[in-house]
Scaffold this active site. Structure first.
Site, PDB file in Angstrom:
ATOM      1  N   GLU A  60      -8.662 -46.354  34.984  1.00 59.98           N
ATOM      2  CA  GLU A  60      -9.018 -47.739  34.682  1.00 59.98           C
ATOM      3  C   GLU A  60     -10.532 -47.954  34.616  1.00 59.98           C
ATOM      4  OE1 GLU A  60      -4.959 -47.423  35.746  1.00 59.98           O
ATOM      5  OE2 GLU A  60      -6.726 -46.810  36.918  1.00 59.98           O
ATOM      6  N   HIS A 129       2.383 -52.421  42.400  1.00 59.36           N
ATOM      7  CA  HIS A 129       2.859 -52.954  41.129  1.00 59.36           C
ATOM      8  C   HIS A 129       3.133 -54.453  41.215  1.00 59.36           C
ATOM      9  CE1 HIS A 129       3.372 -48.672  40.541  1.00 59.36           C
ATOM     10  NE2 HIS A 129       3.652 -48.860  39.262  1.00 59.36           N
TER      11      HIS A 129
END
Length: 324
Positions: A60, A129
């Site tokens: 990321e 998540h």
């Protein structure tokens, strides 16, 4: 067009942005051939090519860092962070570079980067998540933060975000991806930084955003059966926040309940409550009530329903306000 899922509205918005401007490109993990974990970018690589819809490595920090460089070179990159919990490895790039570069350059350099992040709970996901990171970004000067709750807003806001010269963190409520609603791609969109009154009422203002807006509307309908007249406001923009719309509503209703999934302490609800209290103190007939996630990490999937604000908790918050 009716019956469009929020995810499909985002796909249409991204497709239109890619078609309108050759400088727009998408990058993220699995967004190309797979079409993204939630299929928001389905078919876009096939139609626009691998140089416009880029499957990035699992990193990321590299995705956002590359987007910053692309923006400095004149492109308008749209990043996808696969899940909200994976945003944090890129926080240095987002907070230290992306948010500050225009200020650091004296306004000479704009970084028109959009960072799309699926956020929140409600899908029974595993650890990392399910997160609600909006307060981190709203606290960071230099970033715009948007959160759509409907297919129409998803389409309108993603298009406005791509065209915006400011960096935009675009928070997509993952449990709303397949919620369907009306979509008119030719409609004139509301201002990007404006809140929207989605239900008119006269005796309590209920503010929510993202996945909690439909639940807030359910609460308002349930309270209507008891003779309560609740106004529901969808913030849409979390930074800058349109507190003027909320204040105007509270001046008419005299009560305010704020609902969000994120933890209570230092959440966006506290900031909004402080602004309303300062601007509409003499209109308030009861203390401002917040209905939020708890001050713990997101729990395991089997406990998620006890952690997230739901219809019952929002109704209890409204009852608390009416009790004064």
């Amino acid at each position: 067009m009716t019956g469009t899922a929020l995810a499909h509205a985002l796909n249409r918005g991204l497709r239109d942005a890619l078609a309108a401007d050759n400088k727009v490109l998408l990058l993220g993990e699995d967004i190309g051939r797979l079409g993204g974990v939630f299929r928001v970018t389905a078919e876009l690589q096939k139609d626009f090519g691998e140089s416009r819809v880029v499957d990035a490595p699992l990193g990321e920090a590299g995705i956002v860092g590359s987007a910053i460089g692309l923006a400095m070179a004149g492109y308008r990159p749209v990043c996808e962070i696969q899940f909200d919990g994976f945003t944090f490895p890129a926080m240095n790039q987002i907070v230290t570079q992306l948010a500050k570069y225009r200020h650091r350059s004296g306004g000479l350099v704009s970084l028109p980067v959009v960072i799309r992040i699926p956020v929140g709970g409600g899908i029974g996901a595993i650890e990392h998540h399910g997160e609600s990171p909006e307060a981190y970004f709203a606290h960071t000067a230099g970033l715009r933060v948007l959160s759509p709750s409907t297919a129409q807003d998803a389409y309108d806001l993603i298009g406005q975000a791509v065209r915006c010269d400011d960096p935009v963190v675009f928070l997509e409520p993952k449990r709303s991806y397949w919620r369907k609603g009306e979509l008119d791609t030719a409609a004139q969109p509301s201002a990007m930084d404006s809140a929207r009154v989605v239900r008119r009422g006269g005796d309590l203002t209920l503010v929510a955003y993202g996945a909690l807006v439909p639940i807030a509307l359910e609460a308002a309908e349930a309270l209507a059966e008891e003779g309560r007249d609740v106004e529901v406001v969808d913030l849409r923009s979390l930074s800058p926040v349109d507190d003027e719309t909320v204040v105007e509503s509270v001046r008419r209703t005299g009560r305010l309940v704020i609902a969000h999934e994120a933890s209570r302490t230092a959440g966006l609800g506290g900031e909004l409550a402080a602004r309303v209290q300062a601007a509409a103190f003499y209109s308030l007939e009861a203390p401002i009530v917040r209905v939020t996630g708890h001050d713990t990490p997101y729990p395991a999937a089997r406990l998620e329903a006890d952690w997230l604000p739901n219809l019952d908790r929002i109704l209890e918050g409204c009852d608390e306000s009416y009790a004064h």
